[in-house]
Structure formats: C-alpha cells, structure tokens
Design an enzyme around this catalytic site. Structure first.
Site, PDB file in Angstrom:
ATOM      1  N   ALA A 332       0.849  -1.141  -0.159  1.00 29.29           N
ATOM      2  CA  ALA A 332       0.212  -0.240   0.033  1.00 29.29           C
ATOM      3  C   ALA A 332       0.881   1.191  -0.223  1.00 29.29           C
ATOM      4  O   ALA A 332       1.940   1.222   0.831  1.00 29.29           O
ATOM      5  CB  ALA A 332      -0.995   0.026   1.098  1.00 29.29           C
ATOM      6  N   GLY A 335       2.273   2.304  -5.187  1.00 29.08           N
ATOM      7  CA  GLY A 335       3.081   3.203  -6.037  1.00 29.08           C
ATOM      8  C   GLY A 335       4.175   1.913  -6.452  1.00 29.08           C
ATOM      9  O   GLY A 335       4.606   1.973  -7.729  1.00 29.08           O
ATOM     10  N   LYS A 336       4.739   1.132  -5.783  1.00 30.57           N
ATOM     11  CA  LYS A 336       5.960   0.262  -6.238  1.00 30.57           C
ATOM     12  C   LYS A 336       5.309  -0.952  -6.894  1.00 30.57           C
ATOM     13  O   LYS A 336       5.865  -1.577  -7.910  1.00 30.57           O
ATOM     14  CB  LYS A 336       6.653  -0.211  -5.028  1.00 30.57           C
ATOM     15  N   ASP A 399       9.641  -3.018   1.146  1.00 32.79           N
ATOM     16  CA  ASP A 399       9.738  -1.918   1.820  1.00 32.79           C
ATOM     17  C   ASP A 399       9.389  -1.976   3.064  1.00 32.79           C
ATOM     18  O   ASP A 399       8.197  -1.708   3.373  1.00 32.79           O
ATOM     19  CB  ASP A 399       9.032  -0.945   0.570  1.00 32.79           C
ATOM     20  N   CYS A 457      12.892   3.768   4.268  1.00 31.64           N
ATOM     21  CA  CYS A 457      12.648   5.366   4.409  1.00 31.64           C
ATOM     22  C   CYS A 457      13.444   5.921   5.408  1.00 31.64           C
ATOM     23  O   CYS A 457      12.980   6.739   5.886  1.00 31.64           O
ATOM     24  CB  CYS A 457      11.448   6.149   3.829  1.00 31.64           C
TER      25      CYS A 457
END
Length: 614
Positions: A332, A335-336, A399, A457
């Site tokens: 969610a 985007g990736k 991620d 991130c």
C-alpha cells in the site's frame, strides 16, 4: 599581419586625432585674436576719455605746494596705470565673473602630454589597467588574509553552566544560536589550536547537540544519534536539508502513455517540468504548475503516478522480468507495485500484500486507474508469509515499515515523536519480516535465482545495516551489487559494531547529498534453503559420531593388544580347560499355553427369597 594592421589603424587614428586638435587650436587662436583686437579698441577709447578728464581736472585745481603736487601727481600716475589695464569683461556681469586662466592659452605642456598619451599603444593601456586590477586584488587578498588570521587565532569562549542557566530565563534569538553553532564547528575543525583551556571535545559536541536540537526542534537523543552517525558538520547539513521540501516528482505509466507525450500534454496546461535524472527513463520533475498535479485529466486517466524519486530506486534495483512471480510484502498504496507491473509489461503474477485492509483500498483503486491486470491483493501478516508461501517467489520486494527518519520534510512530527526505543522496536519487526521474505524465495528459480530487495525510508543504522547483517547470520544468503550508479555505500562499522564487508554494497541516499528523501536499498540473493542453525546441529551430530567412533576404535585397539600379548603357562592351561568344557543351556520343555479370555465368565447370582417376600 594582424598586428601590422592593428598598428596601422592605430597610427591612422592618431593622425586623425592630431589634425582635429590642430584645427581646434587654430580656431581657438583666431577667436582669441579677435577678442584681443576688440579689447584693444575699447581700451584706446577709454584711455582717450581719461586723458581729457585729467586735463580738465588739472586746469581746475590750483597748485598749492610742491610736495602735495608731487604726491598728487604720483597718485594720478598710479591711477592711470591701474585704469590703463584692459577690462576683462565688458558686460554687466564683470563684477563677479572671473577669467579662466586655464589650458586655453598655456596648454603647450598639456598638449605634449596628450600627444604622449595618444602615442601609447592599446596594449600598453591594457597592461596598465591589468596592473592596477592586480594591485587592487592583492590589497584585497592581504586584507582578507589578515582578517582570516584574526578569526582563526581567536579562541571561542564556550558558555559556562551559569551562562546556560541564565539563557533559560530569556528567549535566545535563533541568530545567536546559529552563530554559536558555526563557531563550535570552526573550533572542532581545528581543535588543537582553537579550543579553550581545560575544555574537552565532548563538551563542545554536547553544546553543539543541544543547540542543534533547540534550533531545529528535534529531541536531544535523536540529535545525539545523528551526530554519532554523521559527525558534527554533516549533521548540520542533514537537518538543514531535511527542513527544505523535496521537488515534486511524477512517474510516467508506460502501460498507457510515453514520457514524451505526457510532458507535451502537461506543458500545454502550463506546467513547467524537467526530466528527473539520467538514471530514470520515466521520471519527470515538476518545477511549477498552475493546476493541481493530482487532479489533471492525465492523472485520472492513469497516465502517471505521483511517486518520489527515492522510492523508484528499490524497484529499479529489483529489476523484475516479464513472466515471473513477484511479491510486494508491504504494497500500500501501490506505487511500487504498479512500477513492478510496468517493468513486467503486465505479464506474470504480483502478490500485493499489506497488513491493514484499509490501506489496500487505495492499492486496488490505483491498480484499476493505472491499468495493472496481474496484481492480486491480500492482507496477511508478513511475518507468517514464510510458512504460507515457502520457496514460492522468484523476486520479493520488502519496503519495510520504519521510523521515517529520512522523510522528515514530509512529516515534521518525526522530530518530536520518534525516540531511539521506537527505532529499536522497528528494527526487531524488520528482522522478522526479512527472514520471512527469505524463506518465501525460491533459490532454484531459473529466471532470477531467488533475489529480493530490502529497503527503508530511514537513515538509521539500527533499521538498515544491522538488520541486513542479522539476516546474513541467520540464512544462507549473500549481498550483491544493487545496480545503482549513484548513492553512498552502506556503513561497515558504527561505534563498536562491525558488520560484514559485503554490507558496503548496499546504497544510502541523503537529502543533503542527492536532494532526495533519505532511503536505504540492499539487494540480496538466496543461495540455499539451509539455515545456519541446521548446520550447527549437523556439526554437533557429526562431532558426537566422530567422538563415539574414536572411542570404539580405542577399545578395539586395546583388545587387540591384549590378545597379542603372550600368556603364562598356567593361564594357557586354564584357557584350554575352559575351551574344552562347553556350557550348554538347559532344554526348555514345550508347555501348552492356555488360551486367555478377555473377561471372567461367571454365572449370575441368584437372589434368595426372603421370608418377607413369601
């Protein structure tokens, strides 16, 4: 030839200027001669009138004494001499006008100087100008050198505890704090000569940390962590860049449009944009836009996706191929996942997983808008995916959820809400997710060979290098090159910790270096399903077997030596007697076995009749 032509042109210019000057001089001389003639005529008229008046005065006056007459005659002569001087101006402004005794009459020397100046070549004039400029630059350099020497030799006074307590009672302006930070950084750059006596380096670093946390609004423990990780000067650059917003970036959806056509359509709407960078073929950087980028017809049609430049790097490093089975463990808002489908050209299978169903609604909406047809969304706990899908996927993107220390420009609340304890808790969760992702990889995949990408991130070592190093110890994997030409290598050491040398192949991105969000990317290849725990158990079993075998061999060797040793005569006779006498076990009689019954067969008891019953 060019030089000769230049000299000839210069000479011609000089001749022309000289002829012009001569013409001006002759004209000025004619004007002066005319003025002198007019002045002489006026002087003659005045002198004749004055002589008549003097003769009239002499007839009227009577000669009294010789001395007085002689004195009067002398005075008259002086007056006549003064009046005989020609008046310089004949108009009514003669009282206040003064003649210019300038270079009009006596200009021979100046004319010679002008001729000398004109005779100088253009090269000589330029050389003089250059000499003057060099002299001025030398003077400025000397002044700056003196100023820098004074600044460098000056010793900065670190505030004492009493001064810091007094600052608590007043509002310290930010300019004062910033100047103190710069002074402390200068002292730390040349600590040996600039430090104050009886002051340690740690005291300067502590003061710098407190000033930075106060100026930029961070928790003190978080600022201490940054200083220990980056160093004093780089920490200032990092926190300063984290306060500035990052440029707005969009990613072209090549399933529906080309970047060239998309850029032309947006430029028609007045959007100012540039290509993102050489490493991206689909990124566009928005410089200025009169319309909201997230509400244009192109956006609603699925021609592009709002995505930061740093979040494109993990997908580029993963490099998925058409026809593969890929899983995005934390998908969610999609985007990736959509970028993975774009690189796979809508061929293959993508499992888009996320823990929270509410977030997956945005993922489903983006998949429909962007035209992705190969994605399957699910909501499983990522820590259990290793058991649900063992050895299944060709590539995996993780991620991982993190503290967000690299995206402070988008979420400033991180400054005061995140603590080191929160960072360490995230690190524990990330380790579990990474091990589950490795267990879901198929190392026998013919296309990729079991490759995954771990990204966060965050710029924290706890969440990046430490997690990857932990996975190296727990699974049979190796870190390979991320395939990104830019970015800084990962840390191999931090304080007392030492990581595996291959951790340097990971990539870090910083806002103050790359003008991107803080990001970490590590590319991992699975070698086998073997775990180091299993290998240790096997090694222990092997060692036990080896020890047991060695013990049995020792016993056999001792028995053989005993057998080979010669026995005395009495022992030999006893041994022969023992061999002659054989002990035969007694014969067992064949007994008939009774059949066993499962339960006793008993007759039911009969109740005797009582007298009362009769």
């Amino acid at each position: 030839r060019n030089v000769k032509a230049n000299i000839a042109s210069n000479n011609m210019g000089r001749v022309r200027s000289r002829t012009k000057l001569r013409g001006k001089k002759s004209q000025m001389k004619e004007e002066l001669d005319f003025d002198e003639e007019s002045r002489n005529d006026s002087l003659d008229e005045q002198s004749s009138s004055e002589t008549e008046e003097s003769s009239n005065r002499g007839e009227k006056t009577e000669s009294s004494e010789d001395d007085e007459g002689s004195s009067e005659s002398d005075d008259e002569e002086d007056d006549n001499v003064e009046e005989s001087k020609p008046p310089l101006f004949s108009d009514e402004n003669a009282a206040w006008l003064k003649p210019k005794k300038t270079k009009l009459l006596d200009s021979d020397e100046d004319e010679d100087d002008d001729e000398m100046d004109e005779e100088e070549l253009e090269v000589e004039r330029q050389s003089k100008l250059i000499d003057e400029e060099m002299q001025a630059e030398q003077e400025e350099a000397d002044a700056e050198m003196r100023r820098t020497i004074e600044q460098e030799t000056e010793i900065f006074h670190l505030p004492t505890e009493e001064e810091l307590e007094s600052e608590e009672n007043r509002v310290v302006p930010p300019s004062e704090i910033r100047s103190r930070i710069e002074s402390i950084l200068e002292v730390l750059a040349d600590f040996k000569s600039r430090r104050e006596d009886n002051r340690s380096r740690s005291e300067y670093v502590e003061q710098l940390t407190s000033d930075l946390s106060e100026l930029y609004g961070y928790l003190p423990e978080l600022m201490e962590y940054f200083v220990s990780m980056f160093g004093p000067s780089e920490t200032l650059e990092f926190v300063d860049a984290s306060d500035r917003p990052r440029p707005l970036v969009i990613r072209t959806n090549t399933l529906k449009a080309r970047r060239k056509d998309l850029a032309a359509a947006l430029m028609k709407r007045g959007v100012s944009l540039d290509p993102l960078a050489n490493w991206s073929k689909v990124g566009l950087k928005i410089v200025e836009s009169p319309v909201p980028i997230g509400a244009t017809p192109e956006y609603l049609s699925g021609h592009y996706m709002l995505q930061s430049a740093a979040s494109m790097c993990p997908v580029l490093s993963l490099s998925p191929q058409p026809g593969e089975k890929v899983m995005d463990m934390s998908a969610a808002p999609g985007g990736k996942t959509s970028y993975i489908a774009q690189l796979m050209r809508n061929k293959g299978v993508i499992i888009a997983n996320d823990l929270k169903p509410e977030r997956q609604k945005a993922t489903v909406a983006n998949m429909h808008r962007l035209g992705v047809k190969i994605a399957i969304t699910c909501t499983h706990d990522g820590r259990k995916l290793g058991k649900k899908f063992p050895k299944t996927f060709d590539r995996i993107l993780l991620d991982a959820p993190c503290s967000g220390l690299g995206v402070i420009s988008r979420d400033p609340s991180v400054k005061v809400q995140r603590t080191i304890l929160d960072v360490q808790k995230n690190s524990h969760l990330q380790k579990e997710l990474l091990l589950a992702a490795i267990d879901s990889l198929n190392h026998k995949s013919k296309k990729s060979g079991g490759i995954m990408v771990y990204s966060t991130c965050s710029v924290s070592v706890y969440e990046n290098e430490e997690v990857v190093n932990y996975a190296l110890q727990k699974r049979d994997i190796k870190i390979i090159d991320a395939g990104l030409d830019f970015g800084k290598p990962g840390f191999v050491r931090y304080k007392h910790q030492r990581f595996h040398p291959s951790v340097a192949l990971t990539r870090r991105f910083y806002p103050h270096v790359h003008n991107m969000d803080g990001f970490f990317v590590a590319k991992i290849q699975k070698l086998s399903d073997r775990k180091p725990e299993d290998t240790t158990e096997l090694e222990e079993d092997d060692t036990k077997e080896a020890v047991a075998e060695e013990a049995t061999n020792k016993r056999k060797e001792q028995k053989r030596k005993i057998d080979e040793k010669p026995l005395p005569n009495k022992e030999i006779a006893k041994k022969k007697a023992r061999s002659d006498h054989l002990s035969i076990p007694p014969k067992t009689q064949n007994r008939v076995k009774k059949k066993k019954t499962n339960a006793k067969v008993t007759k039911p008891r009969r109740h005797r009749a009582k007298a009362t019953d009769i």
